[in-house]
Design a protein around this motif. Sequence first.
Motif, PDB file in Angstrom:
ATOM      1  N   GLY A   1       2.384  -7.235  -6.954  1.00  0.00           N
ATOM      2  CA  GLY A   1       3.159  -8.280  -6.488  1.00  0.00           C
ATOM      3  C   GLY A   1       4.558  -8.438  -7.431  1.00  0.00           C
ATOM      4  O   GLY A   1       4.684  -7.674  -8.416  1.00  0.00           O
ATOM      5  N   ALA A   2       5.601  -9.300  -7.136  1.00  0.00           N
ATOM      6  CA  ALA A   2       6.781  -9.318  -7.439  1.00  0.00           C
ATOM      7  C   ALA A   2       7.054 -10.404  -8.714  1.00  0.00           C
ATOM      8  O   ALA A   2       7.922 -10.572  -9.088  1.00  0.00           O
ATOM      9  N   SER A   3       5.893 -11.051  -9.173  1.00  0.00           N
ATOM     10  CA  SER A   3       5.961 -12.153  -9.734  1.00  0.00           C
ATOM     11  C   SER A   3       6.291 -11.917 -11.001  1.00  0.00           C
ATOM     12  O   SER A   3       7.331 -12.915 -11.635  1.00  0.00           O
ATOM     13  N   ALA A   4       6.334 -10.864 -11.821  1.00  0.00           N
ATOM     14  CA  ALA A   4       6.748 -10.571 -13.256  1.00  0.00           C
ATOM     15  C   ALA A   4       8.250 -10.416 -13.070  1.00  0.00           C
ATOM     16  O   ALA A   4       8.929 -10.905 -13.929  1.00  0.00           O
TER      17      ALA A   4
ATOM     18  N   SER B   1       1.291 -10.723 -16.906  1.00  0.00           N
ATOM     19  CA  SER B   1       2.597  -9.926 -16.408  1.00  0.00           C
ATOM     20  C   SER B   1       3.840 -11.005 -16.390  1.00  0.00           C
ATOM     21  O   SER B   1       5.028 -10.610 -16.675  1.00  0.00           O
ATOM     22  N   HIS B   2       3.356 -12.256 -15.834  1.00  0.00           N
ATOM     23  CA  HIS B   2       4.609 -13.217 -15.879  1.00  0.00           C
ATOM     24  C   HIS B   2       4.994 -13.510 -17.008  1.00  0.00           C
ATOM     25  O   HIS B   2       6.338 -13.300 -17.146  1.00  0.00           O
ATOM     26  N   LEU B   3       4.306 -13.685 -18.255  1.00  0.00           N
ATOM     27  CA  LEU B   3       4.814 -13.758 -19.497  1.00  0.00           C
ATOM     28  C   LEU B   3       5.780 -12.675 -19.921  1.00  0.00           C
ATOM     29  O   LEU B   3       6.923 -12.657 -20.625  1.00  0.00           O
ATOM     30  N   GLY B   4       5.214 -11.443 -19.428  1.00  0.00           N
ATOM     31  CA  GLY B   4       5.946 -10.400 -19.907  1.00  0.00           C
ATOM     32  C   GLY B   4       7.506 -10.343 -19.257  1.00  0.00           C
ATOM     33  O   GLY B   4       8.271  -9.901 -19.753  1.00  0.00           O
ATOM     34  N   GLY B   5       7.534 -10.667 -18.047  1.00  0.00           N
ATOM     35  CA  GLY B   5       8.838 -10.882 -17.302  1.00  0.00           C
ATOM     36  C   GLY B   5       9.638 -12.087 -17.957  1.00  0.00           C
ATOM     37  O   GLY B   5      10.842 -11.679 -18.104  1.00  0.00           O
TER      38      GLY B   5
ATOM     39  N   ILE C   1       8.667  -4.095 -14.910  1.00  0.00           N
ATOM     40  CA  ILE C   1       8.273  -3.113 -15.743  1.00  0.00           C
ATOM     41  C   ILE C   1       7.614  -3.823 -17.021  1.00  0.00           C
ATOM     42  O   ILE C   1       6.609  -3.447 -17.473  1.00  0.00           O
ATOM     43  N   SER C   2       8.300  -4.743 -17.628  1.00  0.00           N
ATOM     44  CA  SER C   2       8.032  -5.216 -19.014  1.00  0.00           C
ATOM     45  C   SER C   2       6.490  -5.895 -18.794  1.00  0.00           C
ATOM     46  O   SER C   2       5.779  -5.986 -19.738  1.00  0.00           O
ATOM     47  N   GLY C   3       6.519  -6.852 -17.584  1.00  0.00           N
ATOM     48  CA  GLY C   3       5.348  -7.463 -17.266  1.00  0.00           C
ATOM     49  C   GLY C   3       4.107  -6.428 -17.173  1.00  0.00           C
ATOM     50  O   GLY C   3       2.953  -6.714 -17.792  1.00  0.00           O
ATOM     51  N   ALA C   4       4.443  -5.399 -16.474  1.00  0.00           N
ATOM     52  CA  ALA C   4       3.169  -4.378 -16.329  1.00  0.00           C
ATOM     53  C   ALA C   4       2.872  -3.893 -17.712  1.00  0.00           C
ATOM     54  O   ALA C   4       1.671  -3.731 -17.972  1.00  0.00           O
ATOM     55  N   ILE C   5       3.797  -3.528 -18.413  1.00  0.00           N
ATOM     56  CA  ILE C   5       3.747  -2.836 -19.689  1.00  0.00           C
ATOM     57  C   ILE C   5       2.699  -3.897 -20.714  1.00  0.00           C
ATOM     58  O   ILE C   5       1.828  -3.679 -21.288  1.00  0.00           O
TER      59      ILE C   5
END
Length: 311
Positions: free
Chosen positions: A143-146, A200-204, A118-122
């Motif tokens: 994708g599940a990456s985040a 999005s990865h960096l958000g994760g 969710i953080s990655g998407a935001i």
Amino acid sequence: MAENFLWKEIKDPFLYGKVLSQLIVINTVVFIGLIVLRIILGLSGNPTFFYDIIAYLAVPYKLSAFIVQPWSIFTYMFVHYEFIHFIFNMLWLYWFGQIFVLFLGDKRLLSVYVLGAISGAILYIILLNTFTNFQQSGGNLIGASAGIMAIVAASATLRPDYTVHLVFLGPVRIKYIALFAIVFDLFMISEGRNIGGQISHLGGVAWGFLYIKQLQNGNNLGLGFENLFDRVKNIFSARKPKVPEVVYRSPKIHTKVHAQRAESENNSSPVIKAQQKQARLDEILDKIGASGYDSLTKEEKEFLFLYSKEK
């Protein structure tokens, strides 16, 4: 017969397995389902409808589009339709999920995965709507990456010197694997390739790091989600026949609930032994969450190591 066997292979890990196996099963079932759907639509002469379905499940970068499909912030984290994307994500989830569960348990794995995604998407939506030049390589996010990067970052933050053995490289500390993944994402952004996905990865990563730092200070940022998960789990558990449970509980509650049962049963029974072992594990996990792995005694570290070998 074959159908029953296949269904059992899917159903059992999902209903009775650990969260890590359940996440992999969900991602796998969705992936296979989308591939089958893609073939059917292709044979029926309507292949473009497949991408309409993907867009329905994916997070759009335009804020106006996201507002009318808010469910996508949950559905996108289980959607893959390219084999390489899927297989690499599942491998990373399996490897780092095992490390995470070893120290923090199943329930927290789920909260970090979901809240990290969710953080990655935001972050993806915010940056692509703030910096319009990013939109040139932007698109729908899937994708599940985040969520996986949140698990990677959390594991590396909690136990940076934990060592894994990689083919051709030998022993490598996980903090270097996490650092490599972050640098790779930054490089891809600078090259203008899959900017939305890398953001999005960096958000994760940011969520995984923040989660562990707050947990070490005594604040569980995922507690609300974990409580929600427990309530949902209890609803489904109430519909099944009662069986001896070994679940994560506070050691004090665990001891109180089973005190009378322990007095009347044989202390050598497998169920009692499993409950005692789980209570000990709960104590150690609570201690790690409060003050970190390094606060454990030699005996506690040895217990954790032997428990991981059993799993």
